[in-house]
Design a protein around this motif. Structure first.
Motif, PDB file in Angstrom:
ATOM      1  N   LEU A 481      -3.342   0.436  -7.297  1.00 45.92           N
ATOM      2  CA  LEU A 481      -4.733   0.474  -7.221  1.00 45.92           C
ATOM      3  C   LEU A 481      -5.124  -0.422  -6.128  1.00 45.92           C
ATOM      4  N   PHE A 482      -6.357   0.008  -5.444  1.00 42.17           N
ATOM      5  CA  PHE A 482      -7.134  -0.784  -4.399  1.00 42.17           C
ATOM      6  C   PHE A 482      -8.544  -0.727  -4.831  1.00 42.17           C
ATOM      7  N   SER A 483      -9.254  -1.937  -4.820  1.00 40.82           N
ATOM      8  CA  SER A 483     -10.439  -2.133  -5.397  1.00 40.82           C
ATOM      9  C   SER A 483     -11.389  -2.485  -4.014  1.00 40.82           C
ATOM     10  N   PRO A 484     -12.803  -1.794  -4.080  1.00 40.13           N
ATOM     11  CA  PRO A 484     -13.379  -2.019  -3.123  1.00 40.13           C
ATOM     12  C   PRO A 484     -14.473  -3.290  -3.459  1.00 40.13           C
ATOM     13  N   HIS A 509      -4.851  -4.367  -5.767  1.00 45.12           N
ATOM     14  CA  HIS A 509      -5.217  -5.031  -4.526  1.00 45.12           C
ATOM     15  C   HIS A 509      -6.574  -4.943  -4.129  1.00 45.12           C
ATOM     16  N   SER A 510      -7.046  -6.065  -3.910  1.00 43.15           N
ATOM     17  CA  SER A 510      -8.627  -6.185  -3.500  1.00 43.15           C
ATOM     18  C   SER A 510      -8.904  -5.877  -1.976  1.00 43.15           C
ATOM     19  N   THR A 519      -3.190  -4.353   3.520  1.00 50.53           N
ATOM     20  CA  THR A 519      -1.899  -5.059   4.599  1.00 50.53           C
ATOM     21  C   THR A 519      -0.599  -4.434   4.522  1.00 50.53           C
ATOM     22  N   GLU A 520       0.261  -4.909   5.061  1.00 48.07           N
ATOM     23  CA  GLU A 520       1.384  -4.321   5.145  1.00 48.07           C
ATOM     24  C   GLU A 520       2.177  -4.175   3.754  1.00 48.07           C
ATOM     25  N   MET A 551      -8.110   4.307   6.153  1.00 46.23           N
ATOM     26  CA  MET A 551      -7.604   5.521   7.202  1.00 46.23           C
ATOM     27  C   MET A 551      -6.893   4.607   8.259  1.00 46.23           C
ATOM     28  N   GLU A 552      -7.518   3.545   9.104  1.00 40.46           N
ATOM     29  CA  GLU A 552      -6.980   2.855  10.265  1.00 40.46           C
ATOM     30  C   GLU A 552      -5.609   2.452   9.698  1.00 40.46           C
ATOM     31  N   GLU A 553      -5.384   1.796   8.753  1.00 38.03           N
ATOM     32  CA  GLU A 553      -4.102   1.207   8.492  1.00 38.03           C
ATOM     33  C   GLU A 553      -3.508   2.153   7.907  1.00 38.03           C
TER      34      GLU A 553
END
Length: 804
Positions: A481-484, A509-510, A519-520, A551-553
């Motif tokens: 999960l990724f948090s904004p 992941h924050s 990140t990678e 989107m970029e990463e």
């Protein structure tokens, strides 16, 4: 039963083609007593200084009466039945529509003609497909009106229309627009070879003996004209000249004033008796006495539904209103199938061809201070009149249409398959992207290792979270999960730490802490990133930038991106504000050309970001079902979930584009109170003075009143503040970014250097705009300069829009 004659009903003076005179008829007095009561109460309440009501049946006038005062300043004048009123938008149907349809009958204009056929240069900026029909039915895609930055003259108005950029494709949305009708008026002038006012005088008003109707009334009639608002003749909208005399014989509408009083939307002056003759002409199939103004088929054509099924439930004829949000003057008893129109100054006409009945209501509700309101009154008067005349309310089949006309309150039956599908769409709640994905069995994610960017707003209509739905979906492996900003639960106003989700055990992941990009290591082992966030439709709200960075990463690592779309809560068509200067591009402005209020969904922004920034992501947007660009969040059927801790309701979201924009100055925007973004203040502000100064600006759609509050946290925590509370009175008319600029301007004027706005340009995005305010320039003039970046944005975004 006592019977009386309603007096004052002598027919108008003889004129060309005069019909048999409309004579007074015996009516039951108690049946019309309700009108007396309604008018008396409205005048006492200050809703209007007076008015004239006329009710007709066939060729007979059965009720006519004057109430109250024609004028109250500079001296009182009693209202009379022959008072001449500024008819405002009744001009659209009495003059402009009738003139256009006459030219259609003559074969000189076709309803489906491109506007550019008649107005050279109108096809700029993608307007070449707009037709005369779409102007008449308000589905052209043009804005309600041109901006009132300094311009003057008829030709200047037409040139502004040429430079307009549509807010939507033709035929997609109903937006009541004065631009539509001053273009129609220009078409009449070009085709007929004479100005609109001369054409309608010759071809409509003289044949019908409408001797008191016309544009720019002569001085000889001035004494009978009801004045409107105190206003300098050259003042912009709103009138901000309380010491000026009321406008009298000068059109109130500022656009029409700048066009020298002759325009297709407003400009006409007239009496109730003249409008009675016009209504009788329509009821008689276009004829009054020996004067044939229109053919019977033309009258039928322009007063039956002409709008496309895509804009249901709004129904318009050609020019005429049938059943829209503007139809309240129909009252409760006139059936759908009747038709009419209103005017901003407090005027109304409604006609029921099945019962051969009409009601005319004329007032000057803006006199003397612009604060009157007769919107409910017009409908109530119509209801009483319909009841008094035993208006036929049985359902009546309208020949040649797809509608079965039913009594008010009953649903409109739809007979064609296309309209049936459209009606079903209207009655269906919006399904967000996660609901559509779940409905399809998560097919596009089968066999994928998924990372999910979401927070507490990511939930389905049944309340299930997107996290839980993907975690349990068969064949889908939710890995992380990724948090904004504000965290996975949406409760933090500080940097967000990484953690683990308590329910699923998945790592979080924050993206709002040590890094704002994945990140990678975070992306290791993933083949799809899913994004489900509720945005608020404002450039500096950071969820859009988080999406762009993801989107970029992802594109760098050949990871697909799926965006689950959600509504823009403050609608998807209104655009406002400056584009961001290059130095401010970043987390609060992902691209430089985005205005503060962008009018797009997150999914649409994703498509635009991917192409315009050449990200190259393998992007899929799971579009919503049943969402329309004109929807506000409360029209979606979806439950409100706070997108962030201080965005607690739709009112706050509506004000946020302007109040959030000035938050970096040294004022409190209500954080640490129960009503953030609905109130602003500081210990050094005099709330009463600030409210008075802002109300004097007459900003559309909003009023201000003094307020005191003490924030428990954030700026000025535990310090008593005075300031203002903002009450939205018309959210469609509200320009929130301008409101923020106006507040900054008044604070600077009242408090000078005590009001520090050095950092404000970071969110406003324009150093020039704030520099002009500090230099003492009128914020209205500053805001008018945004028309160019707003137009560029409309053009840029058009190809990325997913919804109508």
């Amino acid at each position: 039963m006592t019977r009386i004659l309603i007096v004052g009903l002598v027919a108008v003076l003889a004129g060309p083609g005069q019909a048999q005179q409309a004579t007074p008829q015996a009516v039951d007095a108690p049946r019309f007593e309700g009108i007396d009561r309604l008018m008396t109460e409205a005048i006492a309440a200050g809703l209007t200084p007076g008015g004239v009501v006329l009710v007709g049946h066939g060729d007979e006038v059965v009720f006519e009466k004057a109430y109250g005062q024609r004028a109250v300043v500079p001296s009182a004048e009693p209202m009379t039945v022959d008072t001449i009123f500024d008819l405002a938008s009744l001009t659209k149907v009495v003059a402009t529509t009738t003139a256009v349809m006459q030219l259609v009958e003559q074969g000189r204009v076709r309803i489906n003609d491109s506007v550019a056929t008649h107005i050279p240069g109108f096809d700029r900026h993608g307007k070449g497909a707009i037709t005369v029909r779409q102007l008449l039915t308000h589905v052209s895609g043009l804005r309600p009106d041109v901006d009132l930055h300094p311009w003057q003259g008829y030709d200047a108005a037409i040139e502004l229309a040429r430079e307009e950029v549509p807010t939507s494709a033709p035929g997609e949305r109903f937006v009541y627009s004065d631009i539509n009708f001053f273009l129609l008026g220009d078409i009449v002038a070009r085709v007929a070879g004479v100005p609109l006012d001369r054409y309608v005088e010759r071809e409509i008003f003289q044949p019908l003996a409408m001797t008191d109707t016309g544009f720019n009334p002569p001085a000889s009639k001035l004494a009978r004209i009801a004045p409107t608002e105190r206003c300098d003749k050259m003042a912009p909208w709103p009138c901000d000249t309380p010491d000026a005399p009321p406008l009298r014989g000068v059109v109130h509408d500022p656009t029409a004033r700048r066009m020298a009083g002759v325009a297709g939307p407003p400009g006409l002056f007239g009496t109730a008796r003249d409008l009675s003759r016009f209504a009788r002409m329509l009821l008689n199939g276009g004829r009054l006495g020996t004067a044939q103004v229109l053919s019977a088929p033309t009258v039928a054509r322009m007063t039956t539904p002409a709008t496309p099924p895509t804009i249901l439930p709004s129904v318009r004829g050609l020019g005429w209103d049938i059943d829209t949000s503007f139809s309240s003057n129909r009252g409760e008893l006139f059936p759908i199938g009747s038709y009419g129109h209103t005017g901003f100054t407090g005027t109304s006409i409604w006609i029921d061809p099945s019962a051969r009945t009409y009601v005319i209501f004329l007032s000057s509700r803006l006199h003397p201070d612009g604060k009157g309101d007769v919107t409910p009154l017009r409908g109530r008067v119509a209801t009483v009149a319909a009841a008094a005349l035993n208006t036929q309310r049985d359902a009546t089949r309208m020949t040649g249409t797809d509608f079965t006309v039913a009594p008010p309150g009953a649903p409109v039956a739809v007979t064609s398959p296309a309209l049936a599908r459209a009606a079903a769409l209207v009655d269906t709640s919006v399904a967000s992207g996660i609901d559509v994905l779940a409905r399809d069995g998560f097919a596009s994610l089968k066999g994928k290792r998924v990372g999910l960017v979401t927070n507490h707003t990511g939930r389905a209509a049944n309340g299930a979270t997107t996290i839980d739905l993907l975690h349990k979906a068969a064949g889908v492996q939710l890995v992380s999960l990724f948090s904004p900003e504000h965290g996975i639960r949406g409760i933090l106003d500080v940097d967000v730490p990484s953690a683990r989700d308590e329910q699923t055990g998945l790592p979080i992941h924050s993206l709002y802490g040590d890094t704002r990009r994945p990140t990678e290591a975070m992306l290791q082992g993933l083949d799809t990133m899913v994004i489900d966030l509720q945005d608020v439709g404002v450039r500096f709200y950071t969820y859009a930038a988080t999406m762009g960075y993801v989107m970029e990463e992802a594109a760098k690592r050949n990871i697909a991106v799926v965006v689950l779309d959600r509504p823009n809560p403050i609608n998807g068509w209104q655009i406002e504000g400056p584009a961001a200067d290059e130095p401010f591009v970043g987390f609060n402005a992902y691209l430089p050309n985005i205005p503060v209020r962008h009018g797009m969904t997150l999914g649409e922004l994703a498509k635009l970001f991917n192409d315009e920034k050449k990200i190259g992501a393998a992007l899929t947007v799971v579009a919503m079902a049943n969402w329309r660009r004109d929807y506000w969040y409360d029209q979606t059927g979806l439950a409100w979930v706070n997108p962030s801790p201080n965005m607690r309701n739709l009112n706050q979201a509506t004000l946020y584009p302007g109040i959030g924009a000035i938050e970096y100055s040294n004022i409190s925007v209500g954080r640490g109170t129960d009503q953030p973004f609905e109130q602003i203040g500081a210990p050094w502000i005099d709330g009463r003075a600030l409210a008075t100064a802002l109300n004097e600006r007459g900003l559309p759609g909003i009023r201000f009143y003094p307020m005191a509050f003490t924030p428990t946290s954030s700026k000025y925590a535990k310090q008593a503040c005075e300031g203002i509370f903002m009450m939205i009175t018309n959210r469609a008319a509200l320009q929130p970014v301008r409101v923020g600029l106006e507040i900054a301007g008044v604070l600077w004027k009242l408090y000078g250097d005590q009001y520090r706005m050095e950092n404000t340009d970071r969110l406003v995005g324009s150093t020039q705009a704030l520099a002009r305010v500090r230099a003492g320039e009128d914020p209205a003039r500053v805001a008018a300069a945004w028309i160019t970046p707003e137009a560029r944005w409309r053009l840029l975004r058009a190809k990325y829009l997913l919804y109508k």
